[in-house]
Design an enzyme around this catalytic site. Sequence first.
Site, PDB file in Angstrom:
ATOM      1  CG  ASN A 177       3.653   1.886   5.604  1.00  0.00           C
ATOM      2  OD1 ASN A 177       3.462   2.930   4.983  1.00  0.00           O
ATOM      3  ND2 ASN A 177       2.857   1.483   6.555  1.00  0.00           N
ATOM      4  CD  GLU A 227      -4.119   8.271   5.358  1.00  0.00           C
ATOM      5  OE1 GLU A 227      -5.239   7.938   5.008  1.00  0.00           O
ATOM      6  OE2 GLU A 227      -3.080   7.772   4.859  1.00  0.00           O
ATOM      7  CB  CYS A 231      -0.499   3.479  10.102  1.00  0.00           C
ATOM      8  SG  CYS A 231      -1.782   3.043   8.929  1.00  0.00           S
TER       9      CYS A 231
HETATM   10  P1  NAP Z   1       8.152   9.688   7.448  1.00  0.00           P
HETATM   11  O1  NAP Z   1       9.569   9.521   7.764  1.00  0.00           O
HETATM   12  O2  NAP Z   1       7.368  10.690   8.207  1.00  0.00           O
HETATM   13  O3  NAP Z   1       8.088   9.997   5.869  1.00  0.00           O
HETATM   14  C1  NAP Z   1       6.845  10.130   5.213  1.00  0.00           C
HETATM   15  C2  NAP Z   1       7.036  10.970   3.969  1.00  0.00           C
HETATM   16  O4  NAP Z   1       7.361  12.305   4.344  1.00  0.00           O
HETATM   17  C3  NAP Z   1       8.185  10.509   3.074  1.00  0.00           C
HETATM   18  O5  NAP Z   1       7.810  10.698   1.734  1.00  0.00           O
HETATM   19  C4  NAP Z   1       9.293  11.458   3.464  1.00  0.00           C
HETATM   20  O6  NAP Z   1      10.275  11.612   2.465  1.00  0.00           O
HETATM   21  C5  NAP Z   1       8.513  12.739   3.643  1.00  0.00           C
HETATM   22  N1  NAP Z   1       9.160  13.788   4.410  1.00  0.00           N
HETATM   23  C6  NAP Z   1      10.133  13.696   5.341  1.00  0.00           C
HETATM   24  N2  NAP Z   1      10.441  14.929   5.814  1.00  0.00           N
HETATM   25  C7  NAP Z   1       9.637  15.808   5.176  1.00  0.00           C
HETATM   26  C8  NAP Z   1       9.465  17.222   5.229  1.00  0.00           C
HETATM   27  N3  NAP Z   1      10.174  18.001   6.015  1.00  0.00           N
HETATM   28  N4  NAP Z   1       8.542  17.774   4.429  1.00  0.00           N
HETATM   29  C9  NAP Z   1       7.801  17.019   3.599  1.00  0.00           C
HETATM   30  N5  NAP Z   1       7.918  15.685   3.501  1.00  0.00           N
HETATM   31  C10 NAP Z   1       8.822  15.075   4.287  1.00  0.00           C
HETATM   32  O7  NAP Z   1       7.343   8.314   7.619  1.00  0.00           O
HETATM   33  P2  NAP Z   1       7.737   6.848   7.108  1.00  0.00           P
HETATM   34  O8  NAP Z   1       8.868   6.351   7.921  1.00  0.00           O
HETATM   35  O9  NAP Z   1       7.852   6.856   5.625  1.00  0.00           O
HETATM   36  O10 NAP Z   1       6.410   6.037   7.457  1.00  0.00           O
HETATM   37  C11 NAP Z   1       6.183   5.449   8.701  1.00  0.00           C
HETATM   38  C12 NAP Z   1       5.259   6.298   9.546  1.00  0.00           C
HETATM   39  O11 NAP Z   1       4.087   6.630   8.813  1.00  0.00           O
HETATM   40  C13 NAP Z   1       4.779   5.571  10.782  1.00  0.00           C
HETATM   41  O12 NAP Z   1       4.739   6.465  11.862  1.00  0.00           O
HETATM   42  C14 NAP Z   1       3.353   5.151  10.412  1.00  0.00           C
HETATM   43  O13 NAP Z   1       2.505   4.944  11.508  1.00  0.00           O
HETATM   44  C15 NAP Z   1       2.934   6.298   9.568  1.00  0.00           C
HETATM   45  N6  NAP Z   1       1.872   5.887   8.660  1.00  0.00           N
HETATM   46  C16 NAP Z   1       0.604   6.295   8.939  1.00  0.00           C
HETATM   47  C17 NAP Z   1      -0.448   5.870   8.133  1.00  0.00           C
HETATM   48  C18 NAP Z   1      -1.854   6.269   8.431  1.00  0.00           C
HETATM   49  O14 NAP Z   1      -2.689   6.061   7.559  1.00  0.00           O
HETATM   50  N7  NAP Z   1      -2.183   6.819   9.596  1.00  0.00           N
HETATM   51  C19 NAP Z   1      -0.200   5.031   7.048  1.00  0.00           C
HETATM   52  C20 NAP Z   1       1.116   4.624   6.808  1.00  0.00           C
HETATM   53  C21 NAP Z   1       2.144   5.057   7.620  1.00  0.00           C
HETATM   54  P3  NAP Z   1      11.625  10.730   2.498  1.00  0.00           P
HETATM   55  O15 NAP Z   1      11.207   9.332   2.293  1.00  0.00           O
HETATM   56  O16 NAP Z   1      12.397  11.308   1.392  1.00  0.00           O
HETATM   57  O17 NAP Z   1      12.231  10.965   3.847  1.00  0.00           O
HETATM   58  O1  G3H Z   2       0.157   1.647   7.179  1.00  0.00           O
HETATM   59  C1  G3H Z   2      -0.964   2.091   7.070  1.00  0.00           C
HETATM   60  C2  G3H Z   2      -1.943   1.550   6.119  1.00  0.00           C
HETATM   61  O2  G3H Z   2      -2.918   2.507   5.828  1.00  0.00           O
HETATM   62  C3  G3H Z   2      -2.555   0.328   6.736  1.00  0.00           C
HETATM   63  O3  G3H Z   2      -3.341  -0.372   5.862  1.00  0.00           O
HETATM   64  O4  G3H Z   2      -4.425  -1.835   7.563  1.00  0.00           O
HETATM   65  O5  G3H Z   2      -4.597  -2.328   5.135  1.00  0.00           O
HETATM   66  O6  G3H Z   2      -2.432  -2.628   6.336  1.00  0.00           O
HETATM   67  P1  G3H Z   2      -3.708  -1.875   6.243  1.00  0.00           P
END
Ligand code: NAP
Ligand code: G3H
Length: 483
Positions: free
Chosen positions: A162, A258, A292
Site C-alpha cells: 500500500n 508494523e 493500516c
Molecule cells: P502482506 O501480504 O503481509 O505482505 C507484506 C510483505 O510481506 C510483502 O512484501 C509480501 O511479499 C511479504 N511476504 C509475504 N509472505 C512472506 C513470507 N513468508 N516471508 C517474508 N515475507 C513475506 O501484507 P500486504 O497485503 O502487502 O499489506 C497489507 C497489510 O499490511 C494490512 O494488514 C495492513 O494493515 C498492514 N500494514 C501495516 C502497516 C503498519 O505500519 N502497521 C503499514 C502498512 C500496511 P509479496 O508481496 O510477494 O506477497
Molecule cells: O498503511 C500504513 C501507513 O503507515 C499509514 O500511513 O497514516 O500516513 O496513511 P498514513
Amino acid sequence: MFSDIIKNGEYKNLVNGKWVESSSKELISISSPVDGSLVGKVQAMSMEEADIAIHGVKTSYRVWAEKSISERAAVLHKTADILEEYSKQIGKILAWEIAKEYGSAVTEVTRTAEFIRFTAEQGKRMQGETLYGDSFDEKAKNKISIVTREPLGVILAIAPFNYPVNLSASKIAPALMAGNGVLFKPPTQGAISALHLIRAFQMAGVPDGVINTVTGRGSIIGDYLITHKDVDMINFTGSTEVGKHIAKIAGMMPIIMELGGKDAAIVLEDVDLEDTAENIVKGAFSYSGQRCTAVKRVLVMDEIADSLVGKIKERVEKLKVGNPMDGATITPLIDDRAAEFVQELIDDAITKGAILILGNKREKNLLYPTVLDQVKIDMRIAWEEPFGPVLPVIRVKSIEEAISIANRSEYGLQSSVFTKNIDKAFYIARKLEVGTVQINNKTERGPDHFPFLGVKSSGMGTQGIKYSIEAMSRPKAIVINLK
Ligand code: NAP
Ligand code: G3H
C-alpha cells in the site's frame, strides 16, 4: 535515469551495484488493479541468487559504516533530491501499479523525500552517552563507560503493497544512517515503484552491495530470506498473519513489525459534527481504506449517532469513485481476492442485521464506499480488518462501553477520540490499548518523526525517524579503567 533497471518491460534487481536478470528466467507479471493492463514484469529470484545478494550486503556494509556520518547524510540528501525531481514520473507508475490516486501517489514520493532528508539530519544528531562508575558504586570511581551506537549489519527490509515507496524508504533510510546494509524485498505488487526508489539511492551514491534487492513472491522466497544465517535484523511491515508467521520462524533475531489494525474513532456527544464527520470520512476512505491507520470502526454515543451517520453519509456520497488518474478517492482494490474478502464482511454484517446506509455495490475489484450502521459485536466487521472502503458504525451507551469494545480488539495500532472535553479525552486516551491516540483528528501515521508503533497484534518495536535509527543499531560500551 531509470533505463538501467528495465529491459523490454522486464525489471531487474540491484545486486552488488549491477541491475541483473534472474538466471532462472522466471518472471512475475505485474498487472494494474485498475484495468488488468501489464505494468511490467519482475524477476522471480532463486534462492541461490538471494544468497549472492545477501552475501553482497554482508561483505559491503562495513565500507558504508566506516564512512563519516556527514558523508552518509549527503548521500541521503542526494537521494531526496532525485526523488523530488522524478516524483511525477514515479508517482505515475505508482498510481497505475497499486491504483492509488495520482496526486496521493506523487505525494507519497515527495513525503518520502522529506522523510529521507529528516533522517539524514537526525542521523547527524544521534548521540551516545558517558556513564560514571561511581554513580552505581563508589569503588568504581575509576570507571567511565563511553556508549556509542553500532550498526547491526544486514537489515532485511520487507514492505507492503500500500506504500511501496514510503514504507520501503522508512526502513532503508534509517538503516543506512545507522551504518547498516539493506537486503530489500519489495511487495510483489508495488515492486516496480519500489525499484525506482532503489535506483534513486544508487544514483545518489550508496556504494555497491550496500543495498541489494530480491524480488519474488513472499510466499515462495520469504521464509528463505527470514531464516537466512546472514540476516542480522528483520524490519517488516505487512499483515498480522504474515507477521506472526515470520515471528514463529525467525528464531533469535531482532525484529520490528508494523502489522494490521482496527483503529476505532470514539465519538462523544459534545463534538463538532461537521469536523468529526470530515475526519472520519477522510480517515476511513482515503486510498479506499487500504491504510493500516484507516479508521476501521466508529464507536459513537447513541444520542448523536443518527446525526453523525447523516453527516458521514453526505460526505461519502460525494467521494469520487473510479480511476486513480482522474482524481478518484475510491479506486479498485489491489486484487479480486481483497474485494471478495471485504464483500464477505459486508454480507455477514447485513445478514446479521446491520443497516446499510450506502454502498455495497461492486464491479470486480472496485467496491463502492460502504457505510454500515447498527453494527453489533457478533458481526465479523466489528473485529476484522477489511482493508477496503467500508465503515462500520457501532452505537454505544457510555464511555466505558466504548473503551471496552475498543480494547477487546486483537489489534492495537491507533485510536481517535473526538470530544471538546479534554478531561474525558485524556481519560479515554490513557485507557486505550494502542500505540497512539489522536485527539480530535483521524488516525494517521505522520508527522513521520513521531513514534509509530502497534501493540498486541498490531506490531512490535517502534518506528519513527529517531526510533527507527535506534532500533536498527545497538549500543556499544567502551569502558575506560583509570589507574
Ligand atoms: P502482506 O501480504 O503481509 O505482505 C507484506 C510483505 O510481506 C510483502 O512484501 C509480501 O511479499 C511479504 N511476504 C509475504 N509472505 C512472506 C513470507 N513468508 N516471508 C517474508 N515475507 C513475506 O501484507 P500486504 O497485503 O502487502 O499489506 C497489507 C497489510 O499490511 C494490512 O494488514 C495492513 O494493515 C498492514 N500494514 C501495516 C502497516 C503498519 O505500519 N502497521 C503499514 C502498512 C500496511 P509479496 O508481496 O510477494 O506477497
Ligand atoms: O498503511 C500504513 C501507513 O503507515 C499509514 O500511513 O497514516 O500516513 O496513511 P498514513
